[in-house]
Design a protein around this motif. Structure first.
Motif, PDB file in Angstrom:
ATOM      1  N   LYS A  92      12.977  11.208  -5.452  1.00  0.00           N
ATOM      2  CA  LYS A  92      12.112  12.299  -5.343  1.00  0.00           C
ATOM      3  C   LYS A  92      11.233  11.507  -4.320  1.00  0.00           C
ATOM      4  N   GLY A  93      11.547  10.842  -2.882  1.00  0.00           N
ATOM      5  CA  GLY A  93      10.652   9.616  -2.707  1.00  0.00           C
ATOM      6  C   GLY A  93      10.054   9.263  -1.933  1.00  0.00           C
ATOM      7  N   LYS A  94       8.760   9.451  -3.684  1.00  0.00           N
ATOM      8  CA  LYS A  94       7.536   8.564  -3.738  1.00  0.00           C
ATOM      9  C   LYS A  94       7.948   8.309  -4.880  1.00  0.00           C
ATOM     10  N   MET A  95       7.272   6.977  -5.256  1.00  0.00           N
ATOM     11  CA  MET A  95       7.304   6.452  -6.381  1.00  0.00           C
ATOM     12  C   MET A  95       5.566   7.221  -7.142  1.00  0.00           C
ATOM     13  N   GLY A  96       5.053   7.475  -8.462  1.00  0.00           N
ATOM     14  CA  GLY A  96       4.182   8.064  -9.471  1.00  0.00           C
ATOM     15  C   GLY A  96       3.603   6.687  -9.354  1.00  0.00           C
ATOM     16  N   PRO A  97       2.594   7.307 -10.082  1.00  0.00           N
ATOM     17  CA  PRO A  97       1.779   5.788  -9.788  1.00  0.00           C
ATOM     18  C   PRO A  97       1.814   5.515 -11.446  1.00  0.00           C
ATOM     19  N   ARG A  98       2.213   5.562 -12.485  1.00  0.00           N
ATOM     20  CA  ARG A  98       2.951   4.546 -13.485  1.00  0.00           C
ATOM     21  C   ARG A  98       4.032   3.946 -12.910  1.00  0.00           C
ATOM     22  N   VAL A  99       4.396   4.265 -12.077  1.00  0.00           N
ATOM     23  CA  VAL A  99       5.717   2.925 -11.370  1.00  0.00           C
ATOM     24  C   VAL A  99       4.752   2.400 -10.369  1.00  0.00           C
ATOM     25  N   GLU A 100       4.586   2.535  -9.771  1.00  0.00           N
ATOM     26  CA  GLU A 100       3.483   2.004  -9.275  1.00  0.00           C
ATOM     27  C   GLU A 100       2.108   0.919  -9.602  1.00  0.00           C
ATOM     28  N   SER A 101       1.893   1.352 -10.783  1.00  0.00           N
ATOM     29  CA  SER A 101       1.154  -0.180 -11.474  1.00  0.00           C
ATOM     30  C   SER A 101       1.747  -0.655 -12.260  1.00  0.00           C
ATOM     31  N   THR A 102       3.765  -0.401 -12.440  1.00  0.00           N
ATOM     32  CA  THR A 102       4.530  -1.927 -12.899  1.00  0.00           C
ATOM     33  C   THR A 102       4.746  -2.716 -11.724  1.00  0.00           C
ATOM     34  N   LEU A 103       4.679  -1.945 -10.311  1.00  0.00           N
ATOM     35  CA  LEU A 103       5.558  -3.373  -9.221  1.00  0.00           C
ATOM     36  C   LEU A 103       5.154  -3.995  -9.343  1.00  0.00           C
ATOM     37  N   PHE A 104       5.535  -5.820  -9.305  1.00  0.00           N
ATOM     38  CA  PHE A 104       5.671  -6.573  -8.960  1.00  0.00           C
ATOM     39  C   PHE A 104       4.693  -7.129  -8.260  1.00  0.00           C
ATOM     40  N   PRO A 105       3.810  -7.521  -8.027  1.00  0.00           N
ATOM     41  CA  PRO A 105       2.641  -8.388  -7.304  1.00  0.00           C
ATOM     42  C   PRO A 105       2.941  -9.424  -6.263  1.00  0.00           C
ATOM     43  N   ALA A 106       3.352  -8.761  -5.292  1.00  0.00           N
ATOM     44  CA  ALA A 106       4.007 -10.111  -4.533  1.00  0.00           C
ATOM     45  C   ALA A 106       2.870  -9.633  -2.702  1.00  0.00           C
ATOM     46  N   PRO A 107       2.583 -10.524  -3.024  1.00  0.00           N
ATOM     47  CA  PRO A 107       0.993 -10.545  -1.793  1.00  0.00           C
ATOM     48  C   PRO A 107       1.923 -10.468  -0.028  1.00  0.00           C
ATOM     49  N   ASN A 108       3.538 -11.205  -0.478  1.00  0.00           N
ATOM     50  CA  ASN A 108       3.370 -10.973   1.093  1.00  0.00           C
ATOM     51  C   ASN A 108       4.658  -9.758   1.352  1.00  0.00           C
ATOM     52  N   VAL A 109       4.506  -9.034   0.738  1.00  0.00           N
ATOM     53  CA  VAL A 109       5.587  -7.712   0.300  1.00  0.00           C
ATOM     54  C   VAL A 109       4.426  -6.545   0.201  1.00  0.00           C
ATOM     55  N   ILE A 225      14.213  -6.680  -6.499  1.00  0.00           N
ATOM     56  CA  ILE A 225      13.558  -6.864  -4.811  1.00  0.00           C
ATOM     57  C   ILE A 225      12.757  -6.846  -4.295  1.00  0.00           C
ATOM     58  N   ILE A 226      11.912  -6.554  -5.093  1.00  0.00           N
ATOM     59  CA  ILE A 226      10.555  -6.843  -4.448  1.00  0.00           C
ATOM     60  C   ILE A 226      10.130  -8.300  -4.792  1.00  0.00           C
ATOM     61  N   LYS A 227      10.986  -9.044  -5.985  1.00  0.00           N
ATOM     62  CA  LYS A 227      10.703 -10.432  -6.589  1.00  0.00           C
ATOM     63  C   LYS A 227      11.802 -11.277  -4.852  1.00  0.00           C
ATOM     64  N   LEU A 228      12.816 -10.661  -4.874  1.00  0.00           N
ATOM     65  CA  LEU A 228      13.753 -11.985  -3.746  1.00  0.00           C
ATOM     66  C   LEU A 228      12.946 -11.400  -2.677  1.00  0.00           C
ATOM     67  N   GLN A 229      12.642 -10.340  -1.909  1.00  0.00           N
ATOM     68  CA  GLN A 229      12.182 -10.486  -0.711  1.00  0.00           C
ATOM     69  C   GLN A 229      10.888 -11.168  -0.404  1.00  0.00           C
ATOM     70  N   SER A 230       9.917 -10.964  -1.674  1.00  0.00           N
ATOM     71  CA  SER A 230       8.961 -12.552  -1.322  1.00  0.00           C
ATOM     72  C   SER A 230       9.286 -13.764  -1.174  1.00  0.00           C
ATOM     73  N   LEU A 231       9.894 -14.004  -2.023  1.00  0.00           N
ATOM     74  CA  LEU A 231      10.776 -14.825  -1.986  1.00  0.00           C
ATOM     75  C   LEU A 231      11.392 -15.662  -0.511  1.00  0.00           C
ATOM     76  N   LEU A 232      12.129 -14.618   0.332  1.00  0.00           N
ATOM     77  CA  LEU A 232      12.874 -15.201   1.535  1.00  0.00           C
ATOM     78  C   LEU A 232      12.298 -14.635   2.195  1.00  0.00           C
ATOM     79  N   HIS A 233      10.894 -13.835   2.531  1.00  0.00           N
ATOM     80  CA  HIS A 233       9.997 -14.107   3.474  1.00  0.00           C
ATOM     81  C   HIS A 233       8.877 -15.168   3.492  1.00  0.00           C
ATOM     82  N   HIS A 234       8.387 -15.767   2.317  1.00  0.00           N
ATOM     83  CA  HIS A 234       8.000 -17.258   1.860  1.00  0.00           C
ATOM     84  C   HIS A 234       8.439 -18.237   2.519  1.00  0.00           C
ATOM     85  N   GLN A 235      10.272 -18.472   2.404  1.00  0.00           N
ATOM     86  CA  GLN A 235      11.034 -19.601   2.513  1.00  0.00           C
ATOM     87  C   GLN A 235      11.157 -19.877   4.505  1.00  0.00           C
TER      88      GLN A 235
END
Length: 315
Positions: A92-109, A225-235
């Motif tokens: 649908k192009g956007k994530m709803g509030p429920r989905v956003e609240s469950t996203l992995f909390p990566a500080p660098n993404v 995906i968020i966790k993977l991209q966070s680890l890549l950014h960290h490295q």
């Protein structure tokens, strides 16, 4: 081809003149880089002459054909500027509030979404506000490609400049078809980024049991995906890759300083004098997988990915 190379030559000449007005840390390049939700190899192992070759994918009708976008900003000084911006593909192009609240909390993404998994003009503005505007405190030069969604000067005028209490942003647009020759991110950085991503994903495919992985840790869904991209950014934010990032500006013909650098294989998978082939994390005896580019600790896949080494890294 001659016309393309002439355009590339003229662009380099023009942008080098502009670069003289800025310190290296204020000369930036940004570009989108596409990732499939499931990265698969284009090669298979088979006997010569076989007419029917089998390959494996978790979901060939969905994950292999769907993609998301990551966007980095790098400087000629050799640094990554701000977070990595990740645009996920959502039906649908956007994530709803429920989905956003469950996203992995990566500080660098910084996470966004669209129907295509690619940035729109609106998301370009969001990217500029969330990534570059938060980091840059003085006037800077931004090198971008000729994609229509980001070349409108008004996008930048509405975000940067004294009238917005922000530094000026001067944009320099790489001519069409010249990005393989003139875009720093394309000539070096993105290749290294995808190489490390493939090493992580391929190891998971071969050595981990999918049935035993928590859904949030699967590399083909949002949180994985968020966790993977966070680890890549960290490295890649490590000082070990500073010369590699700076070399990106040399390989694109924008600077003359050819620096020696270590690539991902040399930094993260060359264990040197570390004779012990097991993970060095406390209490772990699993086989080592990677050497952290920041703390130089040899880690197994579990301690690196599942335990999210970014938060445990002492460096």
């Amino acid at each position: 081809m001659d016309k393309i190379m002439l355009n590339a030559f003229n662009f380099r000449k023009n942008v080098r003149e502009k670069m003289q007005n800025y310190p290296d840390y204020a000369i930036l390049n940004t570009d989108q880089c596409g990732f499939q939700y499931e990265l698969t190899t284009a090669r298979t192992l088979a006997s010569k002459g076989e007419k029917l070759i089998f390959a494996y994918a978790q979901s060939p009708k969905n994950l292999v054909t769907h993609s998301y976008t990551v966007q980095y900003v790098i400087s000629a000084e050799g640094s990554i500027i701000g977070n990595v911006y990740v645009c996920l593909q959502e039906q649908k192009g956007k994530m709803g509030p429920r989905v956003e609240s469950t996203l992995f909390p990566a500080p660098n993404v910084t996470v966004s979404s669209s129907k295509s998994g690619k940035l729109s003009s609106f998301l370009v503005s969001d990217f500029l506000n969330e990534i570059i505007a938060k980091e840059m405190k003085e006037n800077f030069l931004l090198i971008i490609d000729s994609w229509n969604g980001q070349v409108n000067p008004m996008i930048y005028k509405n975000i940067f400049g004294p009238e917005n209490n922000r530094p000026d942003c001067e944009i320099s647009i790489i001519p069409e078809k010249c990005t393989p020759y003139c875009q720093p991110l394309d000539t070096t950085f993105h290749r290294q980024l995808k190489y490390l991503a493939r090493r992580i994903i391929n190891y998971a495919d071969v050595f981990t049991d999918p049935s035993g992985i928590h859904p949030n840790d699967k590399l083909t869904i949002r949180n994985g995906i968020i966790k993977l991209q966070s680890l890549l950014h960290h490295q890649f934010s490590s000082p070990a890759f500073k010369n590699m990032i700076r070399y990106s500006f040399y390989s694109s013909g924008l600077i003359d300083d050819k620096v020696c650098f270590k690539n991902v294989e040399e930094v993260c998978f060359n264990f040197g004098d570390l004779d012990n082939a097991i993970c060095l994390a406390d209490g772990c005896n699993n086989p080592r997988f990677i050497k952290c580019s920041r703390c130089s600790q040899a880690l197994c896949y579990n301690c690196f990915y599942f335990e999210f080494h970014s938060v445990n890294c002492p460096s």
